[in-house]
Design an enzyme around this catalytic site. Structure first.
Site, mmCIF file in Angstrom:
data_model
loop_
_atom_site.group_PDB
_atom_site.id
_atom_site.type_symbol
_atom_site.label_atom_id
_atom_site.label_comp_id
_atom_site.label_asym_id
_atom_site.label_seq_id
_atom_site.Cartn_x
_atom_site.Cartn_y
_atom_site.Cartn_z
ATOM 1 N N TYR A 57 71.832 107.513 1.941
ATOM 2 C CA TYR A 57 71.304 108.861 1.758
ATOM 3 C C TYR A 57 72.119 109.879 2.562
ATOM 4 C CZ TYR A 57 67.216 106.195 0.139
ATOM 5 O OH TYR A 57 66.379 105.313 -0.508
ATOM 6 N N HIS A 145 69.236 96.741 0.084
ATOM 7 C CA HIS A 145 69.232 97.939 -0.759
ATOM 8 C C HIS A 145 70.014 97.702 -2.050
ATOM 9 C CE1 HIS A 145 69.572 102.640 -0.713
ATOM 10 N NE2 HIS A 145 68.759 102.186 -1.642
#
Length: 330
Positions: A57, A145
């Site tokens: 992010y 992830h």
């Protein structure tokens, strides 16, 4: 704000509403440092005590901003998760090929490149790097992830590394976060994960997690955190031109969402409130993760979470054929 202990961890607790920090990592558009801090402060004031981030992010910006906002809080008072699987490698100034990271969805300078790494060493390095960016002493939950295209390495190297870190007490709970259900179900069946993070697959418009994932979690006493409850926009603001899973919403789904909106408004409830509450009706769901980028968005989400939705609303959605019986958990 309800609190739930994750899976069989015994110690790691999350609030029913959680703060997704992709937005404060400049997801799609820039967010000022002050606005990002105000968003985290508003979440704290609303009683949210679970915060989720990832190196992906904003090329680490989300982790840095979240750490700065949480650092002064009592460490035992909140739960923090981040993710592994992408190592951030610096790009020399004269070697950068892109001026920004918008191809990956973030309005930040392309100072680093992401390198997929689900090796045991990569897991440890990623956690060490995240702790440095966060400026905190520990991470409570670590997710693998998006291991979609790295299954072999994820199951044989990355997951065992997480299990060792949990046994050492370095992290409190471990799991995987994905936008699909099949591999997450495999994690529940084949590993000792505490929690899985499932994005976009348990919503008013997509109940595919009910087929195997949620029954498996419930049977094994594991927890599910649900993200993407608005399917990237359509369930937050149902209208032609809205997005569904990050693309233009098909007309049939727009029509279905508008019909749902008509039903929920008969009960004085905006559709986005029903979208937020729906996953929490399932006993395996511990928390709904909502991505927010401002204090106003946080307060709106907290207000929606605080509403009481009547049982008749769900019954009418089923009667109208807008939720299948399989899509209506008790």
């Amino acid at each position: 704000m309800r609190h739930t202990t994750l899976g069989t961890s015994g110690t790691v607790r999350v609030t029913g509403l959680s703060f997704g920090a992709a937005g404060i990592g400049n997801l799609y558009t820039p967010v000022g440092a002050g606005q990002a801090r105000e968003a985290v402060d508003a979440a704290w004031d609303a009683g949210i005590r679970y915060f989720d981030t990832a190196p992906h992010y904003g090329l680490g910006l989300s982790e840095r901003r979240l750490g700065e906002a949480l650092r002064e809080r009592p460490r035992s008072a909140y739960t923090l998760s981040t993710k592994v699987g992408r190592i951030l490698e610096p790009v020399p100034g004269d070697a950068a090929t892109e001026p920004d990271d918008l191809d990956h969805g973030f309005a930040v300078p392309a100072t680093h490149r992401r390198v997929w790494d689900f090796s045991a060493d990569g897991v440890r390095r990623s956690i060490e790097d995240s702790l440095t960016r966060l400026g905190l002493d520990r991470i409570d939950i670590v997710y693998l992830h998006d291991p979609d295209d790295h299954a072999e390495e994820a199951f044989t190297q990355a997951y065992p590394a997480l299990e060792r870190l949990r046994a050492e007490g370095t992290v409190g709970a471990i799991g995987a976060g994905m936008n699909q259900t099949a591999m997450l179900t495999r994690f529940l069946r084949d590993t000792d994960t505490d929690v899985v993070l499932c994005a976009g697959r348990f919503t008013l418009l997509d109940q595919s997690a009910l087929t195997e994932l949620l029954p498996e979690a419930a049977a094994r006493g594991r927890s599910v955190v649900v993200g993407g409850v608005f399917n990237s926009g359509l369930l937050a603001d149902p209208r032609p031109g809205a997005t569904y899973d990050y693309a233009a919403a098909p007309p049939a789904l727009v029509e279905r969402a508008l019909r749902m909106d008509t039903v929920t408004r008969r009960y004085g409830v905006p559709l986005r409130a029903a979208a937020l509450h729906y996953p929490l009706r399932h006993p395996a769901v511990a928390s709904v993760l909502v991505g927010t980028r401002s204090a106003a968005e946080v307060r709106d989400a907290a207000g929606l979470a605080g509403l009481t939705l009547p049982d008749d609303l769900w019954a009418e959605l089923r009667a109208e054929g807008l939720l299948t019986e399989n899509g209506a958990p008790a």
